[in-house]
Design a protein around this motif. Structure first.
Motif, PDB file in Angstrom:
ATOM      1  N   GLN A   1       0.871  -1.157   0.005  1.00  0.00           N
ATOM      2  CA  GLN A   1      -0.078  -0.018  -0.014  1.00  0.00           C
ATOM      3  C   GLN A   1       0.760   1.239  -0.042  1.00  0.00           C
ATOM      4  O   GLN A   1       0.416   2.154  -0.540  1.00  0.00           O
ATOM      5  CB  GLN A   1      -0.974  -0.135   1.241  1.00  0.00           C
ATOM      6  CG  GLN A   1      -2.062   1.124   1.152  1.00  0.00           C
ATOM      7  CD  GLN A   1      -3.135   0.793  -0.230  1.00  0.00           C
ATOM      8  OE1 GLN A   1      -3.336  -0.110  -0.419  1.00  0.00           O
ATOM      9  NE2 GLN A   1      -3.055   1.832  -0.921  1.00  0.00           N
ATOM     10  N   GLU A   2       1.993   1.057   0.784  1.00  0.00           N
ATOM     11  CA  GLU A   2       2.820   2.447   0.780  1.00  0.00           C
ATOM     12  C   GLU A   2       3.475   2.623  -0.372  1.00  0.00           C
ATOM     13  O   GLU A   2       3.570   3.796  -0.948  1.00  0.00           O
ATOM     14  CB  GLU A   2       3.829   1.868   1.892  1.00  0.00           C
ATOM     15  CG  GLU A   2       4.648   3.271   2.528  1.00  0.00           C
ATOM     16  CD  GLU A   2       5.893   2.506   3.409  1.00  0.00           C
ATOM     17  OE1 GLU A   2       5.472   1.825   4.458  1.00  0.00           O
ATOM     18  OE2 GLU A   2       7.058   2.816   3.044  1.00  0.00           O
ATOM     19  N   GLU A   3       4.086   1.569  -0.998  1.00  0.00           N
ATOM     20  CA  GLU A   3       4.726   1.708  -2.332  1.00  0.00           C
ATOM     21  C   GLU A   3       3.390   2.126  -3.355  1.00  0.00           C
ATOM     22  O   GLU A   3       3.987   2.802  -4.237  1.00  0.00           O
ATOM     23  CB  GLU A   3       5.383   0.302  -2.984  1.00  0.00           C
ATOM     24  CG  GLU A   3       6.275  -0.059  -1.735  1.00  0.00           C
ATOM     25  CD  GLU A   3       7.634   0.736  -1.859  1.00  0.00           C
ATOM     26  OE1 GLU A   3       7.623   1.750  -2.780  1.00  0.00           O
ATOM     27  OE2 GLU A   3       8.367   0.509  -1.010  1.00  0.00           O
TER      28      GLU A   3
ATOM     29  N   PHE B   1       4.951   1.755  -8.387  1.00  0.00           N
ATOM     30  CA  PHE B   1       4.854   0.702  -9.345  1.00  0.00           C
ATOM     31  C   PHE B   1       4.066   1.432 -10.529  1.00  0.00           C
ATOM     32  O   PHE B   1       2.892   1.326 -10.948  1.00  0.00           O
ATOM     33  CB  PHE B   1       3.685  -0.176  -8.895  1.00  0.00           C
ATOM     34  CG  PHE B   1       4.081  -1.011  -7.710  1.00  0.00           C
ATOM     35  CD1 PHE B   1       5.420  -1.645  -7.659  1.00  0.00           C
ATOM     36  CD2 PHE B   1       3.461  -0.897  -6.590  1.00  0.00           C
ATOM     37  CE1 PHE B   1       5.727  -2.345  -6.496  1.00  0.00           C
ATOM     38  CE2 PHE B   1       3.876  -1.637  -5.497  1.00  0.00           C
ATOM     39  CZ  PHE B   1       5.099  -2.185  -5.293  1.00  0.00           C
ATOM     40  N   ALA B   2       4.754   2.502 -11.101  1.00  0.00           N
ATOM     41  CA  ALA B   2       4.313   3.240 -12.246  1.00  0.00           C
ATOM     42  C   ALA B   2       4.000   2.309 -13.457  1.00  0.00           C
ATOM     43  O   ALA B   2       4.685   1.140 -13.661  1.00  0.00           O
ATOM     44  CB  ALA B   2       5.388   4.234 -12.790  1.00  0.00           C
TER      45      ALA B   2
ATOM     46  N   VAL C   1      15.358  -5.684  -1.332  1.00  0.00           N
ATOM     47  CA  VAL C   1      16.327  -6.273  -2.186  1.00  0.00           C
ATOM     48  C   VAL C   1      15.612  -6.377  -3.629  1.00  0.00           C
ATOM     49  O   VAL C   1      16.076  -5.978  -4.714  1.00  0.00           O
ATOM     50  CB  VAL C   1      16.759  -7.302  -1.746  1.00  0.00           C
ATOM     51  CG1 VAL C   1      17.458  -8.399  -2.582  1.00  0.00           C
ATOM     52  CG2 VAL C   1      17.553  -7.348  -0.355  1.00  0.00           C
ATOM     53  N   ASN C   2      14.282  -6.702  -3.432  1.00  0.00           N
ATOM     54  CA  ASN C   2      13.509  -6.867  -4.615  1.00  0.00           C
ATOM     55  C   ASN C   2      13.370  -5.645  -5.645  1.00  0.00           C
ATOM     56  O   ASN C   2      13.624  -5.676  -6.723  1.00  0.00           O
ATOM     57  CB  ASN C   2      12.251  -7.042  -4.120  1.00  0.00           C
ATOM     58  CG  ASN C   2      11.448  -8.147  -5.005  1.00  0.00           C
ATOM     59  OD1 ASN C   2      11.329  -8.039  -6.355  1.00  0.00           O
ATOM     60  ND2 ASN C   2      10.693  -9.240  -4.514  1.00  0.00           N
ATOM     61  N   LEU C   3      13.392  -4.590  -4.883  1.00  0.00           N
ATOM     62  CA  LEU C   3      12.998  -3.390  -5.490  1.00  0.00           C
ATOM     63  C   LEU C   3      14.349  -2.758  -6.266  1.00  0.00           C
ATOM     64  O   LEU C   3      14.342  -2.297  -7.333  1.00  0.00           O
ATOM     65  CB  LEU C   3      12.412  -1.994  -4.580  1.00  0.00           C
ATOM     66  CG  LEU C   3      10.930  -2.314  -4.499  1.00  0.00           C
ATOM     67  CD1 LEU C   3      10.781  -1.097  -3.257  1.00  0.00           C
ATOM     68  CD2 LEU C   3      10.202  -2.110  -5.653  1.00  0.00           C
ATOM     69  N   THR C   4      15.438  -3.027  -5.377  1.00  0.00           N
ATOM     70  CA  THR C   4      16.692  -2.603  -5.720  1.00  0.00           C
ATOM     71  C   THR C   4      16.916  -3.368  -6.984  1.00  0.00           C
ATOM     72  O   THR C   4      17.479  -2.800  -8.068  1.00  0.00           O
ATOM     73  CB  THR C   4      17.702  -2.743  -4.675  1.00  0.00           C
ATOM     74  OG1 THR C   4      17.324  -2.257  -3.422  1.00  0.00           O
ATOM     75  CG2 THR C   4      19.116  -2.199  -4.887  1.00  0.00           C
ATOM     76  N   THR C   5      16.824  -4.782  -6.911  1.00  0.00           N
ATOM     77  CA  THR C   5      17.160  -5.351  -7.797  1.00  0.00           C
ATOM     78  C   THR C   5      16.519  -5.120  -9.287  1.00  0.00           C
ATOM     79  O   THR C   5      17.299  -4.826 -10.351  1.00  0.00           O
ATOM     80  CB  THR C   5      16.817  -7.108  -7.748  1.00  0.00           C
ATOM     81  OG1 THR C   5      17.422  -7.399  -6.642  1.00  0.00           O
ATOM     82  CG2 THR C   5      17.317  -7.983  -8.930  1.00  0.00           C
ATOM     83  N   GLN C   6      15.227  -4.801  -9.037  1.00  0.00           N
ATOM     84  CA  GLN C   6      14.493  -4.513 -10.422  1.00  0.00           C
ATOM     85  C   GLN C   6      14.855  -3.167 -10.884  1.00  0.00           C
ATOM     86  O   GLN C   6      15.006  -2.726 -12.260  1.00  0.00           O
ATOM     87  CB  GLN C   6      12.969  -4.304  -9.885  1.00  0.00           C
ATOM     88  CG  GLN C   6      12.228  -5.601 -10.104  1.00  0.00           C
ATOM     89  CD  GLN C   6      10.793  -5.355  -9.688  1.00  0.00           C
ATOM     90  OE1 GLN C   6       9.910  -4.383  -9.681  1.00  0.00           O
ATOM     91  NE2 GLN C   6      10.438  -6.313  -8.775  1.00  0.00           N
ATOM     92  N   ASN C   7      15.291  -2.128 -10.022  1.00  0.00           N
ATOM     93  CA  ASN C   7      15.907  -0.817 -10.501  1.00  0.00           C
ATOM     94  C   ASN C   7      17.037  -0.966 -11.270  1.00  0.00           C
ATOM     95  O   ASN C   7      17.408  -0.469 -12.041  1.00  0.00           O
ATOM     96  CB  ASN C   7      15.818   0.072  -9.304  1.00  0.00           C
ATOM     97  CG  ASN C   7      14.376   0.442  -8.743  1.00  0.00           C
ATOM     98  OD1 ASN C   7      13.403   0.382  -9.443  1.00  0.00           O
ATOM     99  ND2 ASN C   7      14.275   0.869  -7.627  1.00  0.00           N
TER     100      ASN C   7
END
Lengths: 87, 98
Positions: free
Chosen positions: A77-79, A85-86, B81-87
């Motif tokens: 929700q925060e993200e 998540f564009a 970690v998930n977001l960092t990897t994706q970025n």
């Protein structure tokens, strides 16, 4: 059946199956992790101490799942609010 | 469990769905899929974080406060970690011209 009851029947069935799938998944994980924790050295029969450990572990694992799920949903929700998540 | 509703929907029944109900269904199913995704991710995270955070022997059926904190931090950092990897993957892709 009219359109509305067809719709309701489909929704009911889909949710039922998802819930069954989810509880199977949970039981599988409980067995894996609690076996690991409670039966470090399998002996010729299960002891009462091991059984107590298993039932405690099971309830604790469920509490952990709920805690993880709540944390995860809060973060999602925060993200979403941050627009991470564009689309 | 009530299984009488099972298999009661036939192909003919599905063809009877109005356009509005079809649209409703699509929406419900999409939300349901999202819920299932989150639940299956929760199984993965609980498995990973249980191994990291519940280190001692099982003494009770509840989480103590330090275990609870550890689990929450574990989920948050795993997602980082998930977001960092994706970025980073996106950045690498850009650097190498797609």
């Amino acid at each position: 059946m009219d359109s509305d009851s067809v719709k309701k029947a489909i929704i009911k069935q889909v949710i039922l199956e998802a819930n069954i799938q989810n509880s199977r998944h949970l039981v599988e994980k409980i067995n894996e992790n609690c076996f690991e924790k409670c039966i470090p050295k399998p002996s010729s029969s299960i002891t009462s101490g091991e059984k107590t450990c298993v039932t405690n572990c099971m309830e604790k694992y469920m509490a952990a799942w709920n805690h993880v799920n709540a944390t995860y949903m809060r973060r999602v929700q925060e993200e979403v609010n941050k627009g991470s998540f564009a689309t | 469990m009530d299984s009488s509703a099972q298999a009661s929907v036939s192909t003919a029944d599905i063809e009877r769905l109005s356009d509005k109900d079809k649209a409703d269904l699509r929406q419900v199913l999409q939300k349901e899929e999202q819920r299932n995704f989150i639940q299956s991710q929760s199984h993965l995270f609980t498995d990973i974080c249980w191994k990291k955070c519940i280190t001692g022997t099982i003494k009770s059926n509840v989480l103590d406060s330090s275990e609870g904190t550890c689990l929450a931090n574990c989920v948050e950092r795993f997602l980082d970690v998930n977001l960092t990897t994706q970025n980073h993957l996106a950045a690498m892709r850009q650097r190498h011209g797609q």
